[in-house]
Every structure is written in C-alpha cells, then in structure tokens.
Design a protein around this motif. Structure first.
Motif, PDB file in Angstrom:
ATOM      1  N   VAL A  82      -4.126 -40.922 -45.991  1.00  0.00           N
ATOM      2  CA  VAL A  82      -2.770 -40.368 -45.897  1.00  0.00           C
ATOM      3  C   VAL A  82      -1.902 -41.221 -46.805  1.00  0.00           C
ATOM      4  CG1 VAL A  82      -0.840 -39.775 -44.393  1.00  0.00           C
ATOM      5  CG2 VAL A  82      -3.190 -39.660 -43.508  1.00  0.00           C
ATOM      6  N   PHE A  83      -1.299 -40.596 -47.793  1.00  0.00           N
ATOM      7  CA  PHE A  83      -0.520 -41.340 -48.788  1.00  0.00           C
ATOM      8  C   PHE A  83       0.958 -41.008 -48.628  1.00  0.00           C
ATOM      9  CE2 PHE A  83       1.263 -42.374 -52.924  1.00  0.00           C
ATOM     10  CZ  PHE A  83       0.638 -43.574 -53.229  1.00  0.00           C
ATOM     11  N   PHE A  84       1.791 -42.042 -48.530  1.00  0.00           N
ATOM     12  CA  PHE A  84       3.228 -41.871 -48.323  1.00  0.00           C
ATOM     13  C   PHE A  84       3.961 -42.135 -49.631  1.00  0.00           C
ATOM     14  CE2 PHE A  84       1.309 -42.763 -44.279  1.00  0.00           C
ATOM     15  CZ  PHE A  84       1.990 -41.966 -43.375  1.00  0.00           C
ATOM     16  N   TYR A  85       4.756 -41.146 -50.068  1.00  0.00           N
ATOM     17  CA  TYR A  85       5.446 -41.245 -51.360  1.00  0.00           C
ATOM     18  C   TYR A  85       6.878 -40.728 -51.212  1.00  0.00           C
ATOM     19  CZ  TYR A  85       5.886 -41.184 -56.461  1.00  0.00           C
ATOM     20  OH  TYR A  85       6.290 -41.415 -57.759  1.00  0.00           O
ATOM     21  N   ASN A  86       7.681 -40.936 -52.246  1.00  0.00           N
ATOM     22  CA  ASN A  86       9.100 -40.576 -52.187  1.00  0.00           C
ATOM     23  C   ASN A  86       9.687 -41.176 -50.894  1.00  0.00           C
ATOM     24  OD1 ASN A  86       7.875 -37.527 -53.351  1.00  0.00           O
ATOM     25  ND2 ASN A  86       9.135 -38.788 -54.667  1.00  0.00           N
ATOM     26  N   ASP A  87      10.598 -40.464 -50.221  1.00  0.00           N
ATOM     27  CA  ASP A  87      11.177 -41.003 -48.979  1.00  0.00           C
ATOM     28  C   ASP A  87      10.154 -41.076 -47.840  1.00  0.00           C
ATOM     29  OD1 ASP A  87      13.609 -41.412 -50.139  1.00  0.00           O
ATOM     30  OD2 ASP A  87      14.671 -39.836 -49.067  1.00  0.00           O
ATOM     31  N   GLY A  88       8.987 -40.493 -48.029  1.00  0.00           N
ATOM     32  CA  GLY A  88       7.929 -40.585 -47.028  1.00  0.00           C
ATOM     33  C   GLY A  88       7.541 -42.029 -46.730  1.00  0.00           C
ATOM     34  N   VAL A  89       7.777 -42.946 -47.698  1.00  0.00           N
ATOM     35  CA  VAL A  89       7.416 -44.353 -47.472  1.00  0.00           C
ATOM     36  C   VAL A  89       8.190 -44.943 -46.298  1.00  0.00           C
ATOM     37  CG1 VAL A  89       6.812 -44.743 -49.903  1.00  0.00           C
ATOM     38  CG2 VAL A  89       9.129 -45.296 -49.106  1.00  0.00           C
ATOM     39  N   ASN A  90       9.337 -44.346 -45.971  1.00  0.00           N
ATOM     40  CA  ASN A  90      10.147 -44.877 -44.872  1.00  0.00           C
ATOM     41  C   ASN A  90       9.480 -44.720 -43.506  1.00  0.00           C
ATOM     42  OD1 ASN A  90      12.386 -45.880 -46.353  1.00  0.00           O
ATOM     43  ND2 ASN A  90      13.101 -43.790 -46.651  1.00  0.00           N
ATOM     44  N   VAL A  91       8.409 -43.929 -43.438  1.00  0.00           N
ATOM     45  CA  VAL A  91       7.638 -43.867 -42.183  1.00  0.00           C
ATOM     46  C   VAL A  91       7.035 -45.236 -41.891  1.00  0.00           C
ATOM     47  CG1 VAL A  91       5.600 -42.851 -41.070  1.00  0.00           C
ATOM     48  CG2 VAL A  91       7.110 -41.403 -42.451  1.00  0.00           C
ATOM     49  N   GLY A  92       6.772 -46.014 -42.956  1.00  0.00           N
ATOM     50  CA  GLY A  92       5.975 -47.226 -42.824  1.00  0.00           C
ATOM     51  C   GLY A  92       6.739 -48.494 -42.479  1.00  0.00           C
ATOM     52  N   THR A  93       7.986 -48.397 -42.048  1.00  0.00           N
ATOM     53  CA  THR A  93       8.679 -49.608 -41.576  1.00  0.00           C
ATOM     54  C   THR A  93       8.558 -49.722 -40.062  1.00  0.00           C
ATOM     55  OG1 THR A  93      10.821 -50.709 -41.234  1.00  0.00           O
ATOM     56  CG2 THR A  93      10.887 -48.325 -41.625  1.00  0.00           C
ATOM     57  N   ARG A  94       8.318 -50.922 -39.584  1.00  0.00           N
ATOM     58  CA  ARG A  94       8.190 -51.116 -38.131  1.00  0.00           C
ATOM     59  C   ARG A  94       9.544 -51.402 -37.486  1.00  0.00           C
ATOM     60  NH1 ARG A  94       6.219 -56.157 -40.139  1.00  0.00           N
ATOM     61  NH2 ARG A  94       7.653 -57.841 -39.547  1.00  0.00           N
ATOM     62  N   LEU A  95      10.619 -51.416 -38.288  1.00  0.00           N
ATOM     63  CA  LEU A  95      11.929 -51.806 -37.767  1.00  0.00           C
ATOM     64  C   LEU A  95      12.775 -50.642 -37.269  1.00  0.00           C
ATOM     65  CD1 LEU A  95      12.955 -54.593 -40.340  1.00  0.00           C
ATOM     66  CD2 LEU A  95      11.684 -54.792 -38.195  1.00  0.00           C
ATOM     67  N   THR A  96      12.246 -49.435 -37.283  1.00  0.00           N
ATOM     68  CA  THR A  96      13.033 -48.310 -36.782  1.00  0.00           C
ATOM     69  C   THR A  96      13.083 -48.347 -35.254  1.00  0.00           C
ATOM     70  OG1 THR A  96      11.027 -46.982 -36.904  1.00  0.00           O
ATOM     71  CG2 THR A  96      12.600 -46.727 -38.700  1.00  0.00           C
ATOM     72  N   VAL A  97      14.222 -47.927 -34.702  1.00  0.00           N
ATOM     73  CA  VAL A  97      14.379 -47.860 -33.248  1.00  0.00           C
ATOM     74  C   VAL A  97      14.972 -46.499 -32.886  1.00  0.00           C
ATOM     75  CG1 VAL A  97      15.278 -49.006 -31.203  1.00  0.00           C
ATOM     76  CG2 VAL A  97      14.890 -50.346 -33.282  1.00  0.00           C
ATOM     77  N   PRO A  98      14.130 -45.466 -32.859  1.00  0.00           N
ATOM     78  CA  PRO A  98      14.640 -44.132 -32.517  1.00  0.00           C
ATOM     79  C   PRO A  98      14.988 -44.054 -31.037  1.00  0.00           C
ATOM     80  CG  PRO A  98      12.255 -44.060 -32.810  1.00  0.00           C
ATOM     81  CD  PRO A  98      12.683 -45.442 -33.179  1.00  0.00           C
ATOM     82  N   PRO A  99      15.836 -43.100 -30.626  1.00  0.00           N
ATOM     83  CA  PRO A  99      16.179 -42.942 -29.205  1.00  0.00           C
ATOM     84  C   PRO A  99      14.916 -42.774 -28.365  1.00  0.00           C
ATOM     85  CG  PRO A  99      17.474 -41.445 -30.564  1.00  0.00           C
ATOM     86  CD  PRO A  99      16.476 -42.092 -31.473  1.00  0.00           C
ATOM     87  N   GLN A 100      14.945 -43.300 -27.137  1.00  0.00           N
ATOM     88  CA  GLN A 100      13.727 -43.335 -26.317  1.00  0.00           C
ATOM     89  C   GLN A 100      13.227 -41.954 -25.913  1.00  0.00           C
ATOM     90  OE1 GLN A 100      13.958 -46.081 -23.060  1.00  0.00           O
ATOM     91  NE2 GLN A 100      13.505 -47.815 -24.376  1.00  0.00           N
ATOM     92  N   ASP A 101      14.143 -40.966 -25.882  1.00  0.00           N
ATOM     93  CA  ASP A 101      13.686 -39.636 -25.469  1.00  0.00           C
ATOM     94  C   ASP A 101      13.183 -38.806 -26.658  1.00  0.00           C
ATOM     95  OD1 ASP A 101      16.108 -39.272 -26.684  1.00  0.00           O
ATOM     96  OD2 ASP A 101      16.960 -37.968 -25.142  1.00  0.00           O
ATOM     97  N   ASP A 102      13.060 -39.422 -27.827  1.00  0.00           N
ATOM     98  CA  ASP A 102      12.521 -38.713 -28.991  1.00  0.00           C
ATOM     99  C   ASP A 102      11.212 -39.377 -29.419  1.00  0.00           C
ATOM    100  OD1 ASP A 102      12.270 -36.910 -31.034  1.00  0.00           O
ATOM    101  OD2 ASP A 102      14.016 -37.592 -32.176  1.00  0.00           O
ATOM    102  N   ARG A 103      10.484 -38.718 -30.311  1.00  0.00           N
ATOM    103  CA  ARG A 103       9.231 -39.308 -30.787  1.00  0.00           C
ATOM    104  C   ARG A 103       9.531 -40.490 -31.708  1.00  0.00           C
ATOM    105  NH1 ARG A 103      12.384 -36.679 -34.401  1.00  0.00           N
ATOM    106  NH2 ARG A 103      11.330 -35.886 -36.256  1.00  0.00           N
ATOM    107  N   ASN A 104       8.543 -41.421 -31.753  1.00  0.00           N
ATOM    108  CA  ASN A 104       8.623 -42.533 -32.690  1.00  0.00           C
ATOM    109  C   ASN A 104       7.585 -42.264 -33.777  1.00  0.00           C
ATOM    110  OD1 ASN A 104       8.160 -45.001 -34.063  1.00  0.00           O
ATOM    111  ND2 ASN A 104       9.091 -46.127 -32.365  1.00  0.00           N
TER     112      ASN A 104
END
Lengths: 133, 102, 144
Positions: free
Chosen positions: A40-62
């Motif tokens: 699975v290759f992440f390119y363009n803004d897709g690379v932003n999937v690969g940061t561990r520092l995101t903190v999405p709301p708990q009732d949504d998917r991470n």
C-alpha cells in the motif's frame, strides 16, 4: 478464483477525502477473499495517514490506527513516499535526524521510502488500484 | 481486454464521469464510488449520460456509499448493479486494468 | 504485457500510462505526477503520457509563476526526452473545448536514437477515440 497480487495507492488526504477509508475497506475485502496485498503506497496528501500524532474524536474512526493494526495483522507493507512526506512534515527518526528536525511522527507499521516503490508495485502486482482525491 | 473505470466524484460538481464515459470501450465496466454514486440516481439532470451507454458497458454502484448517503431506497438508473466491497475486489481482479478518474 | 529481451531473466516490461487531467498550480497533482514520471523513467518501462481535460493546461507555453511565489515546473516537461519519455498524447477535443491549439503548447522534442538522432516532436494530438484506444492498451494506468 485464484489469488491475485494487488498494489494499492492512496493519494487522497485522510478525513478530508474518503479515499483512505475506501481503500481500507477494499484491502480488508481483498484479504478476506484470499488475495495478496503486495504493497500500500501513500502519495500526495495520502501521506498524512502515516502520522501517529493525529487525535480524531473518540466516536469516529482512527484512520492511522486502523491501517497500523491491519498492517500488523496481515504483515502489510505500508510505504509513505519520502518526497511527498517531506513536503507535508511526515518524518521517521532517520529522516528527522538528517533534516535537523526536533522530532519524528511516523506511525507504527509505516515506512518511508522512494517513489520507486510505487513503480515497483505497478510492475510486480497483477493489478494496481488508485484511491485518490 | 476490458478496463474497470472508477469514478468517485459527483457528476454535479465535476466532469470525471462525463470524461470517463467519453473514453469507455465496449465491454468495459464503470464503478461509481464515494460521491460518484450520486451519478446513479434515476431521473437526475445527468441520468442521460449513463443511460446512453445502452448496455455497451456494465454499470456498478458501491452499495455502502449509497447507504451512507441515504440513497439505498432511491430508484437507480436501469442497468446499474449495486455491489459491496467484495464485489469491488472481484471487478478489480477479473478485469484487465483499473483506471481511476480522479 | 511485453516480455523484456534485456539481460535480466524473467523481468517484465509493462506499459505505464500517466493520465493528466488537472491544471497546474491550483493543486499539486500536476507537479507530483511529473515527479513520478521522472522517477519512473529509471525503471525502463514503456511510458506514455496522456493530457486531457484540464491536463492540457500543464503544457501551455509562457508559464511565469514569479508573482504567485510558486516554482515553475513547466520546463521539466522539455527535459523528459532525455529520460526516454517521448510519447505525449494530447487530446484534440480537450484543446478545442478550452479554445487552445497546438500552437499554445510548448515545443517538446526528443532526439531519435534510431533515426540518426534527428529531433522529433514528443507531442502528438490525438482524438478522444484514439486516446481511448491508447488507454485500453496499457498495463498500469496512473492518475493523480
């Protein structure tokens, strides 16, 4: 049906675009059917999937966590494009050191490498599918 | 040597579906995903575009994306097959190549 | 798929098509597509570029980005011939719909090693129908 070797490319940014969600459901379905995910290759803004520092709301998917766990379960090769990642501030330890940055943020199960990894996926995989913006 | 064409944009904001349909060949498949599924609605201003294909190409819409958008019960254009992610995988693996109209 | 006749036994050459449908500068896609083409050229695959819809705007001549503060990457298309990327298919209908002709595009050429290094145009204007047939001949279609 016999197993097919699939390459997956994600170019849409997480949360802003559905691309990484659609790709996740697609990859899960492909694995359930016994197909092989070559990379699975992440390119363009897709690379932003690969940061561990995101903190999405708990009732949504991470999105990052979902990919990291899927990768661990199925030994997936998750590759973030180095050129696109540098533009957007996604760094692993080595790269942070090289660039003189004070921290890294690459998520577990992801690795940073060159665009050649996407071309190689196109050559080696039986089919290449792009999920984008 | 059929191709799977994937369209993920609403035809009401983007020309991806129109451009895709301008380049499909007989025997190809067109799969509407994400906001692309809005193109599958019957009776819309763009319904004619897909209707003109007259069975030359196979038309599919991703069911989970229809459901997410409240369209599961809405009438779709004739000839559109609703599939799930497993069906999506089957299309990718059985057709010769996939082309994303981003 | 065409089997390679090169020295690497079992290696394959695939036909890669880069589909460009977006204009430059407003979004990053044209630039990051070009970056893939440049890297991909080293893999000795059969490479073709298609420019259709707003993608034809990538090739206009006279691009000057000085006042928007963004790097002008349009000269890089002219360098692709040196990487053996010489097949640029531009869709006639897309040009016409936008009021453009071939004269509005930069001249992109390559030196043909099979023809005494004669300089030849890389750009060919093809009809939508012809482009659809070219798309159907590919192994891998990349679009960003």
């Amino acid at each position: 049906m016999s197993a097919v070797k699939l390459g997956v490319v994600i170019t849409g940014g997480p949360y802003t675009r559905q691309a990484s969600d659609t790709a996740y459901q697609f990859v899960k379905a492909a694995l359930e059917k016994g197909h092989e995910i070559f990379r699975v290759f992440f390119y363009n803004d897709g690379v932003n999937v690969g940061t561990r520092l995101t903190v999405p709301p708990q009732d949504d998917r991470n999105i990052q966590k979902n990919w990291s766990e899927l990768a661990e379960r199925h030994k997936l090769d998750l590759v973030v494009c180095v050129a696109a990642a540098q533009r957007r501030g996604i760094l692993d330890k080595d790269e942070a050191g090289r660039q003189g940055k004070d921290g890294d943020n690459i998520a577990p199960g992801f690795r940073i490498s060159g665009l050649g990894q996407m071309i190689e996926a196109g050559i080696v995989a039986d089919r290449l599918v792009i999920f984008g913006d | 040597m059929p191709t799977l064409h994937m369209v993920n944009k609403s035809p009401f904001e983007d020309n991806a579906l129109q451009s895709c349909l301008g380049h499909v060949l007989k025997g190809d498949a067109v799969l509407l995903i994400e906001d692309g599924v809005y193109g599958a609605l019957a009776g819309s201003a763009v319904a004619g575009m897909l209707g003109q294909q007259n069975g030359a190409v196979s038309l599919y819409a991703l069911g989970p994306d229809l459901a997410a958008r409240g369209l599961s019960e809405k009438p779709l254009l004739g000839g559109v097959d609703v599939i799930d992610y497993g069906g999506f995988v089957d299309l990718v693996t059985t057709l010769d190549r996939s082309q994303s109209w981003l | 798929m065409v089997m390679d006749e090169g020295p690497l036994e079992g290696s394959v050459t695939k036909r890669f098509l880069y589909v460009n449908r977006r204009a430059p500068y407003g979004t990053i896609y044209a630039l990051e597509s070009l970056e893939v083409v440049l890297i991909g050229a080293a893999f000795e695959q059969e490479v073709t570029l298609a420019f259709l819809d707003d993608g034809v705007f990538q090739l206009t001549k006279g691009q000057d980005t000085g006042a928007i503060g963004v790097k002008n990457f349009s000269p890089a298309y002219r360098a692709l011939g040196d990487y053996d990327v010489t097949n640029f298919y531009v869709e006639a209908e897309s040009l016409g719909e936008r009021g453009l002709t071939l004269d509005d595009l930069q001249q992109i050429t390559y030196e043909d090693e099979d023809d005494d290094w004669k300089e030849k145009p890389s750009i060919r204007v093809v009809s939508r129908r012809e482009l659809a047939a070219i798309m159907a001949e590919q192994d891998v279609i990349l679009s960003f």
